[in-house]
Design a protein around this motif. Structure first.
Motif, PDB file in Angstrom:
ATOM      1  N   LEU A 145       0.828  -1.198   0.000  1.00 45.67           N
ATOM      2  CA  LEU A 145       0.000   0.000   0.000  1.00 45.67           C
ATOM      3  C   LEU A 145       0.867   1.254   0.000  1.00 45.67           C
ATOM      4  O   LEU A 145       2.003   1.235   0.458  1.00 45.67           O
ATOM      5  N   SER A 146       0.295   2.330  -0.521  1.00 42.84           N
ATOM      6  CA  SER A 146       1.063   3.544  -0.777  1.00 42.84           C
ATOM      7  C   SER A 146       1.683   4.139   0.478  1.00 42.84           C
ATOM      8  O   SER A 146       2.799   4.664   0.431  1.00 42.84           O
ATOM      9  N   LYS A 147       1.025   4.102   1.607  1.00 46.64           N
ATOM     10  CA  LYS A 147       1.545   4.700   2.841  1.00 46.64           C
ATOM     11  C   LYS A 147       1.999   3.651   3.852  1.00 46.64           C
ATOM     12  O   LYS A 147       3.020   3.801   4.511  1.00 46.64           O
ATOM     13  N   THR A 148       1.241   2.588   3.971  1.00 44.52           N
ATOM     14  CA  THR A 148       1.546   1.562   4.972  1.00 44.52           C
ATOM     15  C   THR A 148       2.715   0.687   4.565  1.00 44.52           C
ATOM     16  O   THR A 148       3.453   0.183   5.404  1.00 44.52           O
ATOM     17  N   GLY A 149       2.889   0.490   3.262  1.00 46.00           N
ATOM     18  CA  GLY A 149       3.922  -0.421   2.800  1.00 46.00           C
ATOM     19  C   GLY A 149       3.379  -1.827   2.665  1.00 46.00           C
ATOM     20  O   GLY A 149       2.225  -2.011   2.247  1.00 46.00           O
ATOM     21  N   GLU A 150       4.180  -2.827   3.008  1.00 47.93           N
ATOM     22  CA  GLU A 150       3.789  -4.214   2.786  1.00 47.93           C
ATOM     23  C   GLU A 150       3.021  -4.801   3.962  1.00 47.93           C
ATOM     24  O   GLU A 150       3.366  -4.568   5.125  1.00 47.93           O
ATOM     25  N   ALA A 151       1.977  -5.549   3.620  1.00 45.26           N
ATOM     26  CA  ALA A 151       1.217  -6.328   4.607  1.00 45.26           C
ATOM     27  C   ALA A 151       1.236  -7.770   4.119  1.00 45.26           C
ATOM     28  O   ALA A 151       0.698  -8.077   3.051  1.00 45.26           O
ATOM     29  N   LYS A 152       1.875  -8.654   4.887  1.00 47.31           N
ATOM     30  CA  LYS A 152       2.070 -10.041   4.461  1.00 47.31           C
ATOM     31  C   LYS A 152       1.146 -10.968   5.230  1.00 47.31           C
ATOM     32  O   LYS A 152       0.951 -10.813   6.438  1.00 47.31           O
ATOM     33  N   VAL A 153       0.584 -11.939   4.508  1.00 45.18           N
ATOM     34  CA  VAL A 153      -0.332 -12.888   5.147  1.00 45.18           C
ATOM     35  C   VAL A 153      -0.267 -14.210   4.397  1.00 45.18           C
ATOM     36  O   VAL A 153      -0.030 -14.240   3.183  1.00 45.18           O
ATOM     37  N   ASN A 154      -0.444 -15.312   5.107  1.00 46.11           N
ATOM     38  CA  ASN A 154      -0.527 -16.627   4.474  1.00 46.11           C
ATOM     39  C   ASN A 154      -1.995 -16.970   4.253  1.00 46.11           C
ATOM     40  O   ASN A 154      -2.791 -17.000   5.205  1.00 46.11           O
ATOM     41  N   ALA A 155      -2.358 -17.220   2.997  1.00 43.29           N
ATOM     42  CA  ALA A 155      -3.753 -17.446   2.634  1.00 43.29           C
ATOM     43  C   ALA A 155      -3.948 -18.858   2.106  1.00 43.29           C
ATOM     44  O   ALA A 155      -3.026 -19.464   1.540  1.00 43.29           O
TER      45      ALA A 155
END
Length: 216
Positions: A145-155
């Motif tokens: 995301l533009s401000k938050t950066g990376e959000a990682k999750v196992n799906a």
């Protein structure tokens, strides 16, 4: 029984009743509607919360065609953010993002949410769907995301069937069908036999009549 013990017993009874009531509500029609993704993956990073993440493949095992990433992104901040990319580390899958309407980036509004997957929503299409992972396995998905950066999750990786059908790929190719073997419709006829009878020292002409060889 002392007064304190009676108060404790009454509190425990009230707790049991409230839990039972919640369980009964969860078993109703709303649970069936929302049960599509109650226990699926999620992650929170700063103001962004990504919930109900799934990688949804073609409904038929081994079918060619795209897969999708389905998720809900919540923005608890006071400024909108743009979903810049989604990647699946360890694979060669490429994800194409598209807004719900028109062209441009996928935006997660301030104090609002954006749904990926399903009719009328933004989409995250994995064009080389066979690279998305094996059904039943777990695949890491990274949202940038533009401000938050990376959000990682196992799906989880699941086929577009049952509850997941309406959130799955919109492009589902038809399965190949067996090719029928064509049979001739006409009746074969034998080649015409010559009408004349050749005699020794003669050559059959085009009409089937024997003609004498030259010099005889």
């Amino acid at each position: 029984m002392s007064r304190s013990l009676r108060r404790g017993a009454l509190a425990a009874t009230a707790l049991v009743i409230s839990v039972a009531s919640l369980s009964a509500c969860g078993a109703g029609n709303d649970a069936q509607t929302l049960g599509i993704r109650p226990d699926n993956a999620g992650v929170s990073v700063d103001d962004i919360k990504v919930l109900n993440v799934l990688v949804i493949t073609q409904p038929e095992h081994g079918a060619e065609g795209p897969a999708v990433v389905s998720a809900t992104l919540f923005n608890n901040g006071d400024k909108q953010q743009t979903l810049e990319s989604i990647t699946l580390p360890g694979t060669s899958a490429t994800v194409k993002l598209a807004p719900a309407k028109g062209t441009g980036p996928v935006v997660v509004p301030a104090g609002g949410s954006t749904l990926l997957g399903g009719a009328g929503n933004a989409s995250a299409t994995i064009e080389n769907g066979r690279e998305a992972g094996k059904n039943g396995s777990s695949q890491q998905v990274v949202f940038k995301l533009s401000k938050t950066g990376e959000a990682k999750v196992n799906a989880f990786v699941v086929p577009a069937a049952s509850y997941f059908k309406e959130f799955g790929p919109s492009e589902i190719p038809a399965l190949p069908t067996a090719t029928a073997t064509a049979t001739p419709t006409g009746t074969a006829t034998k080649p015409a036999a010559p009408t004349g009878t050749a005699t020794p020292g003669s050559t059959a002409g085009p009409t089937g009549e024997a003609t004498h060889a030259a010099g005889h």
